[in-house]
Design an enzyme around this catalytic site. Structure first.
Site, PDB file in Angstrom:
ATOM      1  N   GLY A   1       8.394 -11.884  58.768  1.00  0.00           N
ATOM      2  CA  GLY A   1       7.680 -12.482  59.894  1.00  0.00           C
ATOM      3  C   GLY A   1       6.810 -11.499  60.653  1.00  0.00           C
ATOM      4  CG  ASN A   2       6.790  -7.155  62.997  1.00  0.00           C
ATOM      5  OD1 ASN A   2       6.445  -7.483  64.125  1.00  0.00           O
ATOM      6  ND2 ASN A   2       6.540  -5.956  62.476  1.00  0.00           N
TER       7      ASN A   2
ATOM      8  CE  LYS B   1      -8.581 -22.589  47.431  1.00  0.00           C
ATOM      9  NZ  LYS B   1      -8.528 -21.141  47.206  1.00  0.00           N
TER      10      LYS B   1
ATOM     11  CG  ASP C   1       5.812  -8.474  53.840  1.00  0.00           C
ATOM     12  OD1 ASP C   1       7.025  -8.283  54.067  1.00  0.00           O
ATOM     13  OD2 ASP C   1       5.063  -7.568  53.428  1.00  0.00           O
TER      14      ASP C   1
ATOM     15  CG  ASP D   1      -5.643 -20.014  48.663  1.00  0.00           C
ATOM     16  OD1 ASP D   1      -4.428 -19.932  48.900  1.00  0.00           O
ATOM     17  OD2 ASP D   1      -6.101 -20.349  47.548  1.00  0.00           O
ATOM     18  NE  ARG D   2      -3.708 -11.871  53.559  1.00  0.00           N
ATOM     19  CZ  ARG D   2      -2.592 -11.387  53.009  1.00  0.00           C
ATOM     20  NH1 ARG D   2      -1.929 -12.089  52.111  1.00  0.00           N
ATOM     21  NH2 ARG D   2      -2.144 -10.201  53.357  1.00  0.00           N
ATOM     22  CE  LYS D   3      -2.376 -18.930  46.181  1.00  0.00           C
ATOM     23  NZ  LYS D   3      -3.848 -18.874  46.296  1.00  0.00           N
ATOM     24  CG  PHE D   4       0.157 -14.887  55.302  1.00  0.00           C
ATOM     25  CD1 PHE D   4      -0.255 -13.606  55.649  1.00  0.00           C
ATOM     26  CD2 PHE D   4      -0.604 -15.967  55.727  1.00  0.00           C
ATOM     27  CE1 PHE D   4      -1.401 -13.406  56.406  1.00  0.00           C
ATOM     28  CE2 PHE D   4      -1.754 -15.770  56.480  1.00  0.00           C
ATOM     29  CZ  PHE D   4      -2.154 -14.494  56.825  1.00  0.00           C
TER      30      PHE D   4
ATOM     31  CE1 TYR E   1      -9.750 -25.634  37.400  1.00  0.00           C
ATOM     32  CE2 TYR E   1     -10.227 -25.009  35.129  1.00  0.00           C
ATOM     33  CZ  TYR E   1     -10.263 -24.736  36.478  1.00  0.00           C
ATOM     34  OH  TYR E   1     -10.811 -23.565  36.927  1.00  0.00           O
TER      35      TYR E   1
HETATM   36  P1  5BU Z   1     -10.903 -22.941  40.368  1.00  0.00           P
HETATM   37  O1  5BU Z   1     -12.174 -22.183  40.202  1.00  0.00           O
HETATM   38  O2  5BU Z   1     -11.145 -24.446  40.690  1.00  0.00           O
HETATM   39  O3  5BU Z   1      -9.934 -22.741  39.247  1.00  0.00           O
HETATM   40  O4  5BU Z   1     -10.270 -22.296  41.693  1.00  0.00           O
HETATM   41  C1  5BU Z   1      -9.034 -22.702  42.212  1.00  0.00           C
HETATM   42  C2  5BU Z   1      -8.762 -22.029  43.534  1.00  0.00           C
HETATM   43  O5  5BU Z   1      -7.510 -22.496  44.044  1.00  0.00           O
HETATM   44  C3  5BU Z   1      -8.663 -20.524  43.487  1.00  0.00           C
HETATM   45  O6  5BU Z   1      -9.183 -20.026  44.707  1.00  0.00           O
HETATM   46  C4  5BU Z   1      -7.169 -20.237  43.434  1.00  0.00           C
HETATM   47  O7  5BU Z   1      -6.838 -19.039  44.092  1.00  0.00           O
HETATM   48  C5  5BU Z   1      -6.584 -21.412  44.182  1.00  0.00           C
HETATM   49  N1  5BU Z   1      -5.267 -21.854  43.716  1.00  0.00           N
HETATM   50  C6  5BU Z   1      -5.029 -22.336  42.455  1.00  0.00           C
HETATM   51  O8  5BU Z   1      -5.933 -22.414  41.643  1.00  0.00           O
HETATM   52  N2  5BU Z   1      -3.775 -22.778  42.104  1.00  0.00           N
HETATM   53  C7  5BU Z   1      -2.734 -22.743  42.950  1.00  0.00           C
HETATM   54  O9  5BU Z   1      -1.626 -23.179  42.626  1.00  0.00           O
HETATM   55  C8  5BU Z   1      -2.985 -22.226  44.253  1.00  0.00           C
HETATM   56  C9  5BU Z   1      -4.240 -21.805  44.612  1.00  0.00           C
HETATM   57 BR1  5BU Z   1      -1.607 -22.196  45.451  1.00  0.00          BR
END
Ligand code: 5BU
Length: 265
Positions: A99-100, A61, A97, A92-95, A213
């Protein structure tokens, strides 16, 4: 049988989307449901971490916009590592906006994400037009999309009715939407979707900035998710040997939890 009790390999046939099929086949072949999130700012570190963890992962990712010395040649090297170690790439770009705009952000600009990322993701907040825009670029290339149904962070607003509506958006776009970034497998749908889950750590409960976590076992066995996404828990160590050892440790933890799950009666 509920999809999450089938093997990853069996589930490949539940999808028409080539990226989803390839991910499930790769997971089965490599015995890995581990994705490593490589959130570092220097190309040298980025490539060296990926080369070290490559044998242990099904997916890498990226947050490509974090790299301060980004150069298009990096993409060639990233693709080479993906072939060398047989993993897919998830940007993991999380668009978020219209559609265009997202179609342009996905295909153009400096990063040209659609050219190299098998999978990317989007927030559901704009409604289904975001899927129309992204799929106009990604579907002809065989790419897949994940919708953000939930987040790992404390106080996330993506809950309840929002999460349910996200599920409905995915069901209506099965060809391109292959699953979710979420914290649990959600009930109430008959289709098979992939569930990829960040916020995974064995040694820490949070980071003081809202991240929370859970262990691979809680995520894969208790919450029936498919892929654990681990970042700092793996690349946080300073030697290649410690990064390799952590990758192996998370791969083992994720895979043994999966074996336990599919053997449930
Ligand atoms: P970490 O170092 O394990 O905390 O990184 C987690 C990655 O997952 C990090 O790149 C976040 O941008 C991504 N992430 C997240 O932590 N939680 C979410 O809900 C989403 C993405 Br969606």
């Amino acid at each position: 049988m509920s999809s999450h009790l089938q093997s990853y390999g069996q589930r490949a046939q539940n999808f028409t989307n080539p990226a989803a099929k390839l991910l499930l086949e790769t997971m089965e072949r490599k015995k890995s449901n581990l994705a490593v999130s490589v959130d570092v700012t220097k190309t040298k570190d980025f490539l060296s971490i990926i080369d070290t963890v490559g044998p242990f992962v099904c997916l890498i990712k990226t947050h490509i916009d974090i790299l301060e010395d980004f150069d298009p040649s990096l993409i060639t090297q990233l693709k080479e590592l993906s072939q060398k170690h047989n993993f897919l790439i998830f940007e993991d770009r999380k668009f978020a906006d219209i559609g265009n705009t997202v179609a342009l952000q996905y295909s153009r600009g400096v990063h040209r994400i659609a050219d190299w990322a098998h999978i990317t993701n989007a927030h559901a907040v704009p409604g289904p037009g975001i899927i129309t825009g992204l799929s106009s670029v990604g579907l002809p290339l065989g790419r897949g999309l994940l919708l953000l149904a939930e987040m790992s962070t404390k106080g996330s607003l993506a809950t309840g009715a929002y999460t349910d509506a996200t599920l409905r958006m995915a069901e209506n776009n099965r060809d391109f939407v292959v699953g979710f970034v979420a914290q649990q497998r959600m009930g109430g749908h008959h289709e098979d979707f992939l569930v990829l889950t960040p916020g995974v750590g064995l040694d820490s409960k949070g980071d003081g900035m809202g991240q929370q976590y859970r262990t691979p076992r809680e995520v894969i066995l208790d919450s029936a998710c498919d892929v654990i996404i681990v970042g700092r828990g793996i690349y946080g160590g300073d030697t290649a040997e410690s990064v390799r050892a952590q990758a192996q440790r998370y791969q083992d933890a994720g895979w043994s939890s999966y074996l336990e799950r599919i053997s449930l009666p």
